[in-house]
Design a protein around this motif. Structure first.
Motif, short mmCIF file in Angstrom:
data_model
loop_
_atom_site.label_atom_id
_atom_site.label_comp_id
_atom_site.label_asym_id
_atom_site.label_seq_id
_atom_site.Cartn_x
_atom_site.Cartn_y
_atom_site.Cartn_z
N VAL A 145 0.89 -1.16 0.00
CA VAL A 145 0.00 0.00 0.00
C VAL A 145 0.93 1.21 0.00
N THR A 146 0.89 2.01 -1.08
CA THR A 146 1.90 3.06 -1.24
C THR A 146 1.39 4.43 -0.77
N ALA A 147 2.38 5.23 -0.32
CA ALA A 147 2.14 6.62 0.10
C ALA A 147 1.01 6.73 1.11
N VAL A 148 1.15 5.94 2.17
CA VAL A 148 0.15 5.97 3.25
C VAL A 148 0.45 7.16 4.17
N PRO A 149 -0.53 8.03 4.47
CA PRO A 149 -0.29 9.14 5.39
C PRO A 149 0.25 8.61 6.71
N THR A 176 4.38 6.96 3.93
CA THR A 176 5.20 5.75 4.00
C THR A 176 4.55 4.65 3.17
N ASP A 177 5.31 3.57 2.85
CA ASP A 177 4.73 2.39 2.19
C ASP A 177 4.55 1.27 3.21
N ILE A 178 3.45 0.55 3.12
CA ILE A 178 3.25 -0.62 3.99
C ILE A 178 3.15 -1.85 3.10
N SER A 193 -1.97 3.94 -3.73
CA SER A 193 -2.42 2.79 -4.50
C SER A 193 -2.14 1.48 -3.78
N VAL A 194 -2.76 0.41 -4.30
CA VAL A 194 -2.49 -0.95 -3.80
C VAL A 194 -1.77 -1.70 -4.92
N VAL A 195 -0.55 -2.13 -4.63
CA VAL A 195 0.24 -2.84 -5.65
C VAL A 195 0.29 -4.33 -5.29
#
Lengths: 421, 421
Positions: free
Chosen positions: B269-273, B308-310, B337-339
């Motif tokens: 999960v990219t660019a998470v606040p 951050t990315d999770i 986004s969800v990769v």
């Protein structure tokens, strides 16, 4: 709202497509406003395949395990029918015989139903589910082991559930359109019967009519459960088995139909000393081997010799055992020999009307004589005449009697392939 | 006299001949003076054939009926094994899961065992019978419906029965000779292990070793049931799973083996606040869909962006559902986004000795680097190191690590065909 019990045989369930068609009929019955309980046999060849596997691992498989094995077949068909019903948007729950409360004795392979306690079935019906019950199987009251009911077991399961649930009708779906005046495979203008009283159906079944097994009709009669025998391949009404011959009006047909049976054999014990107790000993030996006998004939003793012949019929399956048991008492009883003949056939004419029409026996025998058929044994009840003849003459005898009593209809009878259990 | 529980998988039972061989082994165990309880899976392809039939009548079959259908498979194999035992002159009784007292919750298709009440099994043993129990199945405590235990269910049945009966050992017969230092299909000089403590076997199973399912090992550890993993195609001793790593002497091998798993996928999960509660919400959504996650990685937040990315891994089976659920909360949480990446593989090194040897992680990473394998996530426990890598490099990574820790033996490992359930 009526409660309908339906039973489908193995040929009605032999493929995914047939299972879907059965599901459609079940859902239609539910949508017509009925509570529905369905009893399914195993799919087409499943039972034979399982029997074959058993033979491969043990030529004489233990009966308890045989029952455990074979009951898997009905479990599979039931679950698949439940899934097919679900695919049509209705809801179904399937139960094993044990879960449905089919309580039997412990005679594996040929258990008899002692009681039916369908609490879970009733509960599921009350919740709005279509209920499926695996036929042919139950659980032993004493050992809690899984049992099977033997031949015709699924029909009996259906009738027993119908009785216990006080159902309005028990529909038996099979590969014929109903009960006919004779086997349509032999007599092409055999007529489908609309209704047959229990007593007559009992005599037809005992005479060899395969559409319903004797024990199933006995059960239905005892608990007064109307049976509707019909085809799973058409929507036509079939034959209703219900009521007593006493209720028949005088206008109703005096003769119902002709049944035949090629599964019996004849045993003659020759030159039996003609004094009290000898015949009894012969039949006791056979009974102790758990073998049912059907027709019996004892010739008048020749006064000079003081000896007589005793003849009886039994299922071919039991023939070798009976001969073996009788040979054992040959010296003790002092008879001459045991003659085994498995080339006999039985033809029966059934009809409540014959009680009040003395000419029936005469017409019956004349018809056979005209067809060149020799009678070996004759046996009658109030509503049936049966004769034993050569098996090669079975078909022509059936046709001749059917013709002599004008039992035929105008239409060609429909016959579908396959048969259920 | 010892009490031995044996479990045979589907490949050991795929034909009448194999069933006879299994029966011989069972009877030999009995004749050696042991009480024997046997758990069988369904024969070879039975389960697949039943699944195929189900698909034909309903693409989304109801789970209750699916369990009713599939459990017929174990019923068949058990009855056949009982018959084969009988053919060898010994006596066996088979029981369904329900009859054997395997009580579960109501989660059809993945039920968990709540209790085992093997009264009938014990009674049959006391009467001198060999007892067979259908694996993979039980009965729901609440609904009394038939349930299945899901993957590895028959192994779990065997271990649960062994625990309830206080058996001396639970023998799991499979198509390999035991537990190896690595999958012998990948590493030809993989060495069979004689004993593995429960904790290490748990880590091996969690790392993807397929010889035993995690839940079965968990059960065995909890009730302290020794498991003997061995081949049904040979008489060689296999691997004993028992005891705690605390009991290991310092001389024993510090590293046990290498496990690998190609069944997982990775979600990022990219660019998470980057503020409190956001990660928790992500994992809550996944948990609510009843999806287990394995490895987790959260990158250090870039201080400028505050984002951050999770990343986490999960079974490929659950991938699409997890992505769908996460997309639903995208706007609410404000991530980018969800990769989804299903071309990852996991390699794990397991061994109690690594607790006291700080160099293990370094050697592990060096071996991978030398083999040109890039590490994407690293995750450790006290007795395990796992890394996520590209799935195309899985085999070479396993081989490199196995080599670096000198785990190989002198003999070629034996691999049999087929696999059980």
């Amino acid at each position: 709202m009526a409660l309908v019990v339906q039973k489908y045989g193995g040929s009605s369930l032999e493929s995914a497509d047939r299972i879907k068609r059965v599901a459609e009929r079940i859902v239609a019955t539910r949508k017509a406003g009925n509570d529905v309980v369905v009893v399914c046999s195993a799919m087409g060849d499943t039972t034979d395949e399982l029997l074959d596997l058993a033979q491969q691992v043990n030529p004489v498989p233990p009966e308890r395990e045989m029952d455990m094995l074979l009951t898997a077949g009905e479990r599979i068909s039931n679950a698949l029918v439940a899934m097919a019903i679900s695919a049509l948007g209705a809801e179904a729950w399937s139960f094993t015989g044990s879960q449905a409360g089919v309580i039997t004795d412990s005679a594996h392979g040929k258990a008899r139903i002692i009681d039916v306690t369908p609490g879970r079935v009733r509960e599921a019906l009350d919740k709005g589910y279509i209920v499926l019950v695996a036929g042919f199987q139950g659980v032993s009251q004493d050992t809690k082991d899984i049992t099977t009911l033997g031949r015709g077991g699924s029909d009996t399961t259906a009738v027993a559930l119908a009785a216990a649930l006080n159902a309005d009708v028990c529909e038996i779906y099979t590969d014929v359109d109903g009960v006919y005046t004779a086997d349509p495979r032999i007599v092409s203008n055999a007529r489908k019967l609309d209704t047959v009283p229990f007593e007559e159906m009992l005599e037809m079944a005992a005479g060899g009519a395969k559409v319903l097994m004797l024990r199933c009709v006995e059960y239905a009669r005892r608990y007064n459960v109307p049976i509707h025998v019909r085809s799973s391949f058409s929507d036509k009404p079939g034959t209703i088995i219900s009521g007593s011959v006493e209720e028949l009006s005088v206008e109703q047909a005096m003769i119902t139909g002709v049944a035949h049976d090629g599964s019996e054999a004849k045993i003659t014990v020759t030159a039996v000393p003609d004094h009290p107790g000898v015949a009894a000993k012969i039949f006791r030996v056979v009974a102790d081997a758990e073998i049912d006998i059907d027709m019996v004939l004892q010739n008048v003793s020749g006064t000079a010799s003081g000896r007589t012949d005793i003849t009886f019929t039994l299922s071919k399956t039991n023939g070798p055992t009976a001969v073996e048991e009788l040979e054992k008492i040959k010296d003790e009883l002092g008879f001459e020999s045991v003659v085994y003949d498995d080339h006999v056939g039985k033809v029966s004419l059934v009809g409540a009307g014959m009680r009040s029409h003395p000419g029936v026996t005469a017409t019956f025998c004349e018809a056979l004589a005209k067809a060149g058929v020799n009678i070996e044994i004759i046996n009658t009840s109030e509503i049936r005449i049966s004769v034993l003849i050569r098996d090669t003459q079975l078909d022509e005898a059936v046709a001749a009697i059917h013709e002599a009593f004008n039992l035929g209809g105008d239409e060609e009878a429909v016959v579908y392939a396959g048969t259920g259990r």
